[in-house]
Enzyme design. Structure first.
Site, mmCIF file in Angstrom:
data_model
loop_
_atom_site.group_PDB
_atom_site.id
_atom_site.type_symbol
_atom_site.label_atom_id
_atom_site.label_comp_id
_atom_site.label_asym_id
_atom_site.label_seq_id
_atom_site.Cartn_x
_atom_site.Cartn_y
_atom_site.Cartn_z
ATOM 1 N NE ARG A 117 2.085 -7.436 -5.378
ATOM 2 C CZ ARG A 117 2.262 -8.535 -4.650
ATOM 3 N NH1 ARG A 117 3.451 -8.809 -4.124
ATOM 4 N NH2 ARG A 117 1.255 -9.351 -4.416
ATOM 5 C CB THR A 389 7.953 -12.172 2.300
ATOM 6 O OG1 THR A 389 7.266 -12.759 1.210
ATOM 7 C CG2 THR A 389 7.631 -10.688 2.350
ATOM 8 C CG ASP A 431 0.373 -12.712 -3.688
ATOM 9 O OD1 ASP A 431 0.077 -13.713 -3.010
ATOM 10 O OD2 ASP A 431 1.341 -11.984 -3.413
ATOM 11 C CB SER A 460 0.757 -7.015 -2.023
ATOM 12 O OG SER A 460 1.683 -7.271 -0.985
ATOM 13 C CB SER A 461 -0.970 -9.300 2.736
ATOM 14 O OG SER A 461 -2.045 -9.995 2.169
ATOM 15 N N GLY A 480 4.904 -12.834 6.098
ATOM 16 C CA GLY A 480 3.895 -13.707 6.703
ATOM 17 C C GLY A 480 2.640 -13.848 5.875
ATOM 18 N N GLY A 481 2.715 -13.549 4.565
ATOM 19 C CA GLY A 481 1.562 -13.748 3.686
ATOM 20 C C GLY A 481 0.338 -13.013 4.197
#
Ligand code: DON
Length: 589
Positions: A117, A389, A431, A460-461, A480-481
């Site tokens: 990340r 993404t 984010d 993050s998701s 997809g956020g």
């Protein structure tokens, strides 16, 4: 730290040993023959009956993964290849200028997470995107170099190759280097996102020269060549992580960012490390689920939702009750996401409590089957469409598996390329929660746990996920956020119901994220009767004009049989192939 078996070629090499000098010539000849045969059998054996499945968001990435396996690589080498090729052929989605999470499962069942990340630059501050009155400055956390966190993907790839791979990094990166240098024909998703982000791209001379055709969105059939990116990849291939975080690449990155108003320093790059972490593990209805640990919120949110669902007999519910229950557990998990989750290295997360199955009881105490819940503003904190993404899933017949979700955040990230690098920088800083209650580009809110701080990883998701069942192993994930986690939840429930990967990727989706207090759903996600029933319960339903997600999925049945599926909403490629090793792993790029 874990190690994997060495390459057959390398295993044979050390036998050209001191002992040899003392042997008579005929014996030496015989020994050579024996060694040669042994070496050959080692080379051929792994490929003889081995099968692998790869589902990725781009056909060139899937093909390159198989190329690395055929060159004698293991599944983790192939994961490095697929990641790097996606960085080249899907610049709108992920790249060397971004980051991600890789879930790695070895055939013996051990699962680990590589956290690549991005993190905030050391000069970042909590209010860097706010004006003097404390209001967010539009687009500042989305466009240009100030929006970019310090990239993690190059460090993660070097780490995966070193700790888990069998081939040299240079060999696994070779297909990406070739595609960056020679080019490839861009697809419709590229052209769509280039149009969507044209303004940000055009503002960066480095990005405009690379991704636009004379300042315009390229026509269909246009070939994207990225010679600067090829050279950056070559330096990474030759020197490992230092080829990116030190030396020429680092100098170019920092100079380019600073000249355009950014705040990176050489120390930011020098200090960046990919981190190996234990994934989140949760047991549900006979399944064992592994997913991403903080700084992703995916695993914790999935654990909470599955623990809540575990309190109910889903089969005894009507269709409306079942959907209502799913919406209510989504609501509650996203509330905790906003309140508690952030970078585990910098904030105290009550992980033990959140992951305790008994905690679910307190979460569902106010859950009623007679009415929709309410998402109230979070307590004051004292302290799109979704093809950008990318995700890939892979498994082999031996039981190794990789689920990886990679991102530069928004389509084409920050739109900024430091001149001479070919590296498109992320806009992952968005984010972070820039102020309690102020939503980010995905409408997500947060508090102090996810406030901007120097060197902190933004929440993050992204939720690469592995699901072990008595019948086999599922590998899944998607971009997809904020909706990533609920897409994966629906996929896990499909696995629990005995459905195969084709179903997980095709199914219609719906989503609730606490705030805004609404159920977003794809066309066809609910029947007319379900819509009526949910409305009667008081749910605010928001139909989406379009579909969302680009799930890539693999299933490995207990005996080793493999299946792969790619979301029909995207243009990925899923394939199962028998691997025949054709090249010696020692062959260079
Ligand atoms: O890490 C995250 O949660 C986001 N940056 C992911 C962005 C994403 O999935 C965009 N796709 N629609």
């Amino acid at each position: 730290m874990p190690s994997t078996s060495r390459s057959p070629a390398r295993a044979a090499d050390p036998v050209s040993l001191p002992v040899k000098r003392r042997l008579e010539a005929p014996v030496r000849g015989l020994l050579r023959l024996v060694l040669l045969l042994a070496g050959l059998s080692l080379l051929v054996r792994p490929g003889a009956a081995r099968q692998a499945a790869i589902a990725s968001a781009h056909p060139l990435a899937t093909a390159a993964g198989f190329e690395t396996l055929a060159a004698g690589g293991n599944l983790f080498d192939a994961a490095v290849t697929v990641s790097a090729v996606l960085a080249v052929v899907q610049p709108e989605s992920s790249g060397l200028g971004g980051g991600g999470f890789w879930l790695l499962r070895r055939a013996d069942g051990r699962v680990s997470m590589i956290d690549g990340r991005e993190r905030a630059p050391l000069a970042a501050s909590a209010d860097m995107y706010l004006d003097a009155a404390g209001r967010p400055i539009p687009r500042r956390s989305l466009d240009g170099p100030l929006a970019a966190g310090i990239p993690g993907e190059p460090a993660a790839l070097a780490l995966i190759a070193r700790r888990y791979g069998r081939l040299p990094l240079a060999r696994s990166l070779a297909p990406a280097i070739r595609l960056a240098r020679d080019g490839f024909v861009v697809d419709e998703a590229y052209r769509r996102y280039a149009g969507f982000r044209r303004r940000a791209i055009a503002a960066s001379p480095g990005a405009a020269a690379q991704f636009l055709d004379h300042g315009e969105v390229p026509a269909a059939g246009w070939r994207l060549r990225q010679p600067d990116l090829a050279r950056t990849l070559e330096r990474l291939a030759a020197e490992g992580r230092d080829g990116f975080y030190a030396g020429k690449t680092a100098r170019l990155l920092v100079a380019g960012v600073r000249a355009a108003g950014g705040i990176w320093t050489g120390r930011d790059l020098a200090e960046y490390r990919a981190v190996e972490r234990a994934p989140i593990r949760v047991d549900y209805a006979g399944l064992r689920v592994f997913s991403a640990a903080p700084p992703s919120s995916g695993g914790v949110a999935l654990a909470e939702m599955l623990h809540m669902l575990d309190r109910f007999d889903l089969d005894a519910l009507t269709a409306v009750q079942r959907k209502h229950l799913l919406i209510e557990v989504m609501r509650r998990a996203y509330r905790d996401r906003a309140r508690f989750l952030g970078d585990p290295d910098q904030v105290a997360i009550p992980l033990k409590r959140l992951l305790d199955p008994a905690y679910a009881n307190s979460l569902i105490r106010d859950l009623s089957f007679g009415a929709a819940g309410r998402s109230r503003p979070l307590p004051p904190d004292p302290s799109g469409k979704g093809l950008d993404t990318t995700h890939f899933s892979m498994a082999d017949s031996e039981g190794n598996a990789v689920a990886a979700t990679l991102s530069i955040n928004y389509g084409f990230g920050s739109g900024f390329v430091p001149p001479g690098t070919g590296v498109l920088l992320n806009d992952e800083m968005d984010d972070f929660s820039m102020r309690p209650g102020v939503p980010n580009v995905y409408g997500l809110v947060g508090g102090r746990a996810n406030a901007i701080a120097p060197g902190r990883r933004m929440l993050s998701s992204m939720s690469p996920t592995l699901v072990e069942t008595p019948k086999g192993l599922g590998v899944l994930g998607t971009p997809g956020g904020s909706r990533i986690i609920t897409m994966v939840l629906l996929g896990i429930l499909d696995i629990a119901a005995g459905e195969g990967p084709d179903h997980w990727v095709r199914r219609r989706r719906f989503h609730h994220q606490y705030l805004p207090d609404e159920v977003q759903y794809e066309p066809g996600a609910f029947s007319a009767q379900e819509l009526r029933g949910l409305r009667l319960l008081g749910h605010r339903l928001r139909p989406l004009d379009d579909t969302y997600g680009d799930m890539q999925a693999v299933w490995r049945a207990k005996g080793g049989h493999l299946e792969a599926a790619s979301d029909p909403r995207g243009s990925g490629a899923a394939q199962v192939k028998t691997i025949r090793v054709s090249t010696s792993p020692s062959d260079g790029p």
